[in-house]
Design a protein around this motif. Structure first.
Motif, PDB file in Angstrom:
ATOM      1  N   ALA A  40       1.587   6.758  -6.726  1.00  0.00           N
ATOM      2  CA  ALA A  40       0.484   7.671  -7.056  1.00  0.00           C
ATOM      3  C   ALA A  40       0.877   9.127  -6.794  1.00  0.00           C
ATOM      4  O   ALA A  40       0.497  10.015  -7.545  1.00  0.00           O
ATOM      5  CB  ALA A  40      -0.754   7.307  -6.254  1.00  0.00           C
ATOM      6  N   CYS A  41       1.645   9.373  -5.748  1.00  0.00           N
ATOM      7  CA  CYS A  41       2.051  10.739  -5.428  1.00  0.00           C
ATOM      8  C   CYS A  41       3.075  11.294  -6.393  1.00  0.00           C
ATOM      9  O   CYS A  41       3.114  12.503  -6.642  1.00  0.00           O
ATOM     10  CB  CYS A  41       2.631  10.810  -4.014  1.00  0.00           C
ATOM     11  N   ALA A  83       0.832  -1.206   0.000  1.00  0.00           N
ATOM     12  CA  ALA A  83       0.000   0.000   0.000  1.00  0.00           C
ATOM     13  C   ALA A  83       0.869   1.260   0.000  1.00  0.00           C
ATOM     14  O   ALA A  83       0.570   2.229  -0.714  1.00  0.00           O
ATOM     15  CB  ALA A  83      -0.924  -0.009   1.218  1.00  0.00           C
ATOM     16  N   GLY A  84       1.946   1.246   0.766  1.00  0.00           N
ATOM     17  CA  GLY A  84       2.853   2.395   0.798  1.00  0.00           C
ATOM     18  C   GLY A  84       3.521   2.630  -0.541  1.00  0.00           C
ATOM     19  O   GLY A  84       3.655   3.768  -0.991  1.00  0.00           O
ATOM     20  N   GLY A 128       2.311   1.744  -3.450  1.00  0.00           N
ATOM     21  CA  GLY A 128       1.254   2.264  -4.329  1.00  0.00           C
ATOM     22  C   GLY A 128       0.992   3.735  -4.079  1.00  0.00           C
ATOM     23  O   GLY A 128       0.834   4.526  -5.023  1.00  0.00           O
ATOM     24  N   PHE A 129       0.952   4.132  -2.811  1.00  0.00           N
ATOM     25  CA  PHE A 129       0.746   5.537  -2.460  1.00  0.00           C
ATOM     26  C   PHE A 129       1.871   6.407  -3.006  1.00  0.00           C
ATOM     27  O   PHE A 129       1.634   7.468  -3.585  1.00  0.00           O
ATOM     28  CB  PHE A 129       0.640   5.682  -0.942  1.00  0.00           C
ATOM     29  N   LEU A 130       3.124   5.957  -2.839  1.00  0.00           N
ATOM     30  CA  LEU A 130       4.262   6.734  -3.328  1.00  0.00           C
ATOM     31  C   LEU A 130       4.244   6.854  -4.844  1.00  0.00           C
ATOM     32  O   LEU A 130       4.534   7.917  -5.394  1.00  0.00           O
ATOM     33  CB  LEU A 130       5.574   6.103  -2.861  1.00  0.00           C
TER      34      LEU A 130
END
Length: 140
Positions: free
Chosen positions: A135-136, A128-129, A131-133
Motif C-alpha cells: 500500500a505504501c 499485514a506488513g 500489505g502495508f508495504l
C-alpha cells in the motif's frame, strides 16, 4: 571533481568508500550501526552453516541446535536494522525490517516452545506488513 577534498560515495552496507584518487589516510570508514547489523546477520549465517558440523549448543539450561539459534539471531539482526535504516532516512525500509524481524523471531520462538498462537500471530504480522508495504509503495 575537486582534488584534495573528500567526496564519499553513498554508503553501501555500512561502508563508505572514498574517491581512490584522493589520499585521505584510510580507504574505508565503518559506521557502528550497519557494522553491528552485519556482524549479527553474519553470526546467524555462521550458525546456519555450522549446524551439520556441531551438535546442539548449551544455551543456559537447554540445548539448542545451531540452526534454531540462527533463526533467532537473524530475526534480531532484522530488528537491529530497523533503527539503522530509519536513522539514515529510509523510513519504509526501517519499518519493513522491524516488522519482518519481529515476525521472524516470533516464528522461531513460537516453534521452539510449541506456542502455535505466537506462530500464527507472526504469520499474520508478515501478511499485514506485506500489505502495508504494498500500500505504501503502490501509486494509484
Amino acid at each position: 571533481m575537486v582534488y584534495g577534498t573528500r567526496w564519499p560515495t553513498p554508503p553501501v552496507a555500512g561502508v563508505v568508500v572514498t574517491d581512490p584518487n584522493v589520499d585521505t589516510g584510510t580507504a574505508l570508514d565503518l559506521e557502528p550501526g550497519p557494522t553491528l547489523v552485519g556482524l549479527v546477520v553474519g553470526t546467524g549465517g555462521l550458525l546456519f552453516l555450522l549446524d551439520p558440523l556441531v551438535g546442539p549448543l548449551a544455551v543456559g539450561e537447554i540445548r539448542v541446535r545451531p540452526i534454531a539459534l540462527s533463526a533467532v539471531v537473524l530475526g534480531v539482526g532484522f530488528c537491529l536494522g530497523a533503527p539503522v535504516f530509519v536513522r539514515r532516512g529510509h523510513r519504509l525500509f526501517g519499518i519493513a525490517h522491524g516488522v519482518f524481524g519481529l515476525a521472524w523471531v516470533g516464528v522461531a520462538v513460537g516453534t521452539a516452545f510449541g506456542l502455535g498462537v505466537v506462530v500464527v500471530a507472526a504469520v499474520i504480522l508478515v501478511v499485514a506488513g506485506a500489505g502495508f508495504l504494498i500500500a505504501c509503495t503502490r501509486t494509484w
